[in-house]
Design a protein around this motif. Structure first.
Motif, PDB file in Angstrom:
ATOM      1  N   LEU A 154       0.205  -1.148   0.078  1.00 18.77           N
ATOM      2  CA  LEU A 154       0.219  -0.205   0.149  1.00 18.77           C
ATOM      3  C   LEU A 154       0.833   1.377   0.315  1.00 18.77           C
ATOM      4  N   ARG A 155       2.183   1.842   0.920  1.00 18.66           N
ATOM      5  CA  ARG A 155       3.424   2.293   0.890  1.00 18.66           C
ATOM      6  C   ARG A 155       3.549   2.566  -0.486  1.00 18.66           C
ATOM      7  N   HIS A 156       4.000   1.483  -1.071  1.00 22.10           N
ATOM      8  CA  HIS A 156       4.643   1.616  -2.296  1.00 22.10           C
ATOM      9  C   HIS A 156       3.575   2.296  -3.682  1.00 22.10           C
ATOM     10  N   VAL A 157       2.251   1.877  -3.816  1.00 19.71           N
ATOM     11  CA  VAL A 157       0.908   2.094  -4.600  1.00 19.71           C
ATOM     12  C   VAL A 157       0.336   3.331  -4.481  1.00 19.71           C
ATOM     13  N   GLY A 158       0.774   3.405  -3.302  1.00 20.66           N
ATOM     14  CA  GLY A 158      -0.113   4.971  -2.692  1.00 20.66           C
ATOM     15  C   GLY A 158      -1.692   4.734  -2.990  1.00 20.66           C
ATOM     16  N   PRO A 159      -2.042   5.904  -2.871  1.00 20.49           N
ATOM     17  CA  PRO A 159      -3.541   6.257  -2.112  1.00 20.49           C
ATOM     18  C   PRO A 159      -4.707   5.845  -2.942  1.00 20.49           C
ATOM     19  N   LEU A 160      -4.146   6.523  -4.555  1.00 23.25           N
ATOM     20  CA  LEU A 160      -4.911   5.848  -5.912  1.00 23.25           C
ATOM     21  C   LEU A 160      -5.155   5.101  -5.624  1.00 23.25           C
ATOM     22  N   ARG A 161      -4.439   4.019  -5.284  1.00 23.33           N
ATOM     23  CA  ARG A 161      -4.874   2.682  -5.779  1.00 23.33           C
ATOM     24  C   ARG A 161      -5.675   1.806  -4.783  1.00 23.33           C
ATOM     25  N   ALA A 162      -5.662   2.798  -3.472  1.00 20.47           N
ATOM     26  CA  ALA A 162      -6.453   1.701  -2.642  1.00 20.47           C
ATOM     27  C   ALA A 162      -7.002   1.103  -2.553  1.00 20.47           C
ATOM     28  N   ALA A 163      -8.096   0.818  -2.991  1.00 18.77           N
ATOM     29  CA  ALA A 163      -9.398  -0.171  -3.694  1.00 18.77           C
ATOM     30  C   ALA A 163      -8.809  -1.381  -3.548  1.00 18.77           C
ATOM     31  N   GLU A 164      -7.629  -1.288  -4.848  1.00 21.68           N
ATOM     32  CA  GLU A 164      -6.808  -2.568  -4.920  1.00 21.68           C
ATOM     33  C   GLU A 164      -6.409  -3.036  -4.195  1.00 21.68           C
ATOM     34  N   VAL A 165      -5.631  -2.542  -3.202  1.00 21.76           N
ATOM     35  CA  VAL A 165      -5.080  -2.884  -2.222  1.00 21.76           C
ATOM     36  C   VAL A 165      -5.882  -3.931  -1.018  1.00 21.76           C
ATOM     37  N   VAL A 166      -6.834  -3.378  -1.048  1.00 20.75           N
ATOM     38  CA  VAL A 166      -8.258  -3.395   0.104  1.00 20.75           C
ATOM     39  C   VAL A 166      -8.511  -4.553  -0.657  1.00 20.75           C
ATOM     40  N   GLN A 167      -9.140  -4.497  -1.715  1.00 19.61           N
ATOM     41  CA  GLN A 167      -9.795  -6.081  -2.753  1.00 19.61           C
ATOM     42  C   GLN A 167      -8.577  -6.940  -2.463  1.00 19.61           C
ATOM     43  N   VAL A 168      -7.364  -7.217  -2.586  1.00 19.53           N
ATOM     44  CA  VAL A 168      -6.692  -8.214  -2.510  1.00 19.53           C
ATOM     45  C   VAL A 168      -6.207  -8.941  -1.516  1.00 19.53           C
ATOM     46  N   ALA A 169      -6.422  -8.044  -0.645  1.00 16.85           N
ATOM     47  CA  ALA A 169      -5.797  -8.207   0.767  1.00 16.85           C
ATOM     48  C   ALA A 169      -6.461  -8.763   1.759  1.00 16.85           C
ATOM     49  N   ALA A 170      -7.819  -8.373   1.670  1.00 15.04           N
ATOM     50  CA  ALA A 170      -8.939  -8.750   1.497  1.00 15.04           C
ATOM     51  C   ALA A 170      -9.241 -10.322   1.266  1.00 15.04           C
ATOM     52  N   SER A 171      -8.927 -10.873   0.635  1.00 18.62           N
ATOM     53  CA  SER A 171      -9.024 -12.506  -0.060  1.00 18.62           C
ATOM     54  C   SER A 171      -7.766 -13.348   0.475  1.00 18.62           C
ATOM     55  N   ARG A 172      -6.241 -12.308   0.602  1.00 19.35           N
ATOM     56  CA  ARG A 172      -5.066 -13.413   1.354  1.00 19.35           C
ATOM     57  C   ARG A 172      -4.748 -13.135   2.152  1.00 19.35           C
ATOM     58  N   LEU A 173      -5.847 -12.526   3.778  1.00 11.83           N
ATOM     59  CA  LEU A 173      -4.472 -12.128   4.782  1.00 11.83           C
ATOM     60  C   LEU A 173      -6.196 -13.351   5.490  1.00 11.83           C
ATOM     61  N   SER A 174      -5.748 -13.771   6.730  1.00 12.27           N
ATOM     62  CA  SER A 174      -6.256 -14.854   7.253  1.00 12.27           C
ATOM     63  C   SER A 174      -7.005 -13.824   8.807  1.00 12.27           C
ATOM     64  N   ALA A 175      -7.629 -14.749   9.188  1.00 12.20           N
ATOM     65  CA  ALA A 175      -8.820 -13.578   9.923  1.00 12.20           C
ATOM     66  C   ALA A 175      -7.815 -13.179  11.278  1.00 12.20           C
ATOM     67  N   ASN A 176      -6.886 -14.338  11.390  1.00 10.55           N
ATOM     68  CA  ASN A 176      -5.845 -14.197  12.582  1.00 10.55           C
ATOM     69  C   ASN A 176      -5.241 -12.736  11.987  1.00 10.55           C
ATOM     70  N   ASP A 177      -4.774 -12.241  10.683  1.00  7.04           N
ATOM     71  CA  ASP A 177      -3.896 -11.740  10.033  1.00  7.04           C
ATOM     72  C   ASP A 177      -4.552 -10.430  10.292  1.00  7.04           C
ATOM     73  N   LYS A 178      -5.810 -10.575   9.814  1.00  5.34           N
ATOM     74  CA  LYS A 178      -6.413  -9.418   9.520  1.00  5.34           C
ATOM     75  C   LYS A 178      -6.454  -8.820  11.431  1.00  5.34           C
ATOM     76  N   ARG A 179      -6.606  -9.508  12.432  1.00  2.00           N
ATOM     77  CA  ARG A 179      -6.835  -8.733  13.862  1.00  2.00           C
ATOM     78  C   ARG A 179      -5.672  -8.477  14.262  1.00  2.00           C
ATOM     79  N   THR A 180      -4.461  -8.886  13.355  1.00  2.00           N
ATOM     80  CA  THR A 180      -2.726  -7.991  13.605  1.00  2.00           C
ATOM     81  C   THR A 180      -2.999  -7.051  13.197  1.00  2.00           C
ATOM     82  N   LEU A 181      -3.355  -6.619  11.720  1.00  2.23           N
ATOM     83  CA  LEU A 181      -3.988  -5.782  10.840  1.00  2.23           C
ATOM     84  C   LEU A 181      -4.318  -4.846  12.029  1.00  2.23           C
TER      85      LEU A 181
END
Length: 209
Positions: A154-181
């Motif tokens: 997210l830091r690399h692609v910047g705020p204009l692509r934040a929605a893409e990061v949300v979409q990808v990360a939502a399916s990549r991260l486990s429930a435990n990862d999301k609590r850590t996040l």
């Protein structure tokens, strides 16, 4: 006196074989086997005998061997991890590699770059370069984890692509990862916090990452 105890080289090779081919080591990894001078001498003997390979100063591996190509280069992540263990530090892939790892960019970075809270170091492995750059704590949030990779991407692609990061990360991260996040988001730059919170709040499509 028991003369049947394994020698220091034998004990080091036993550890290397247990790790498996492709393992990368520094002398520090074997200080529970013997004193530093004895470990250094044993590693030198193992290199001369062809059992281990010296990659750079204080860096060795038990290489994978291709039937036609011969010994293969170690994985950059394993090299970075070994260097981090040596200094008791942490490493995190940089933003360009993180974005590529998540499929947000197709461009493969030319260098294998890492951020670390330890000393900077560059290791040249043939045509590959493993580059550790010292970074401040704000650039090392959840280092070495899937959460850290998402934050770096997210830091690399910047705020204009934040929605893409949300979409990808939502399916990549486990429930435990999301609590850590969720707990780590407050340490990220202000512009990233709402995006990270959105990822942490997703509940569908969880996959271990």
């Amino acid at each position: 006196m028991n003369t049947n105890l394994p020698s220091v080289p034998d004990r080091i090779m036993s550890r290397a074989r247990a790790t498996g081919r492709g393992g990368v080591f520094t002398p520090t990894d074997f200080l529970d086997v013997a004193a530093r001078a004895a470990v250094d001498q044993a590693l030198s003997r193992l290199v001369k005998s062809g059992n281990l390979r010296r990659l750079a100063r204080g860096l060795y591996d038990f290489p994978k061997v291709h039937p036609k190509l011969g010994p293969l280069s170690p994985a950059p992540d394993d090299v970075a991890a070994a260097l981090a263990r040596e200094t008791g530090s942490q490493v995190q892939i940089d933003g360009a590699r993180a974005a590529n790892a998540l499929g947000l960019t197709t461009q493969v970075p030319a260098k294998n770059s890492y951020l670390t809270n330890g000393p900077a170091r560059r290791v040249v492995l043939g045509k590959r370069v493993v580059d550790l750059r010292h970074a401040s704590p704000k650039h090392l949030i959840a280092p070495g984890s899937a959460v850290g990779t998402v934050i770096q991407a997210l830091r690399h692609v910047g705020p204009l692509r934040a929605a893409e990061v949300v979409q990808v990360a939502a399916s990549r991260l486990s429930a435990n990862d999301k609590r850590t996040l969720a707990s780590a988001a407050c340490r990220a730059p202000a512009w990233m916090q709402s995006t990270l919170a959105s990822i942490a709040d997703t509940t569908s499509g969880d996959l271990d990452g």
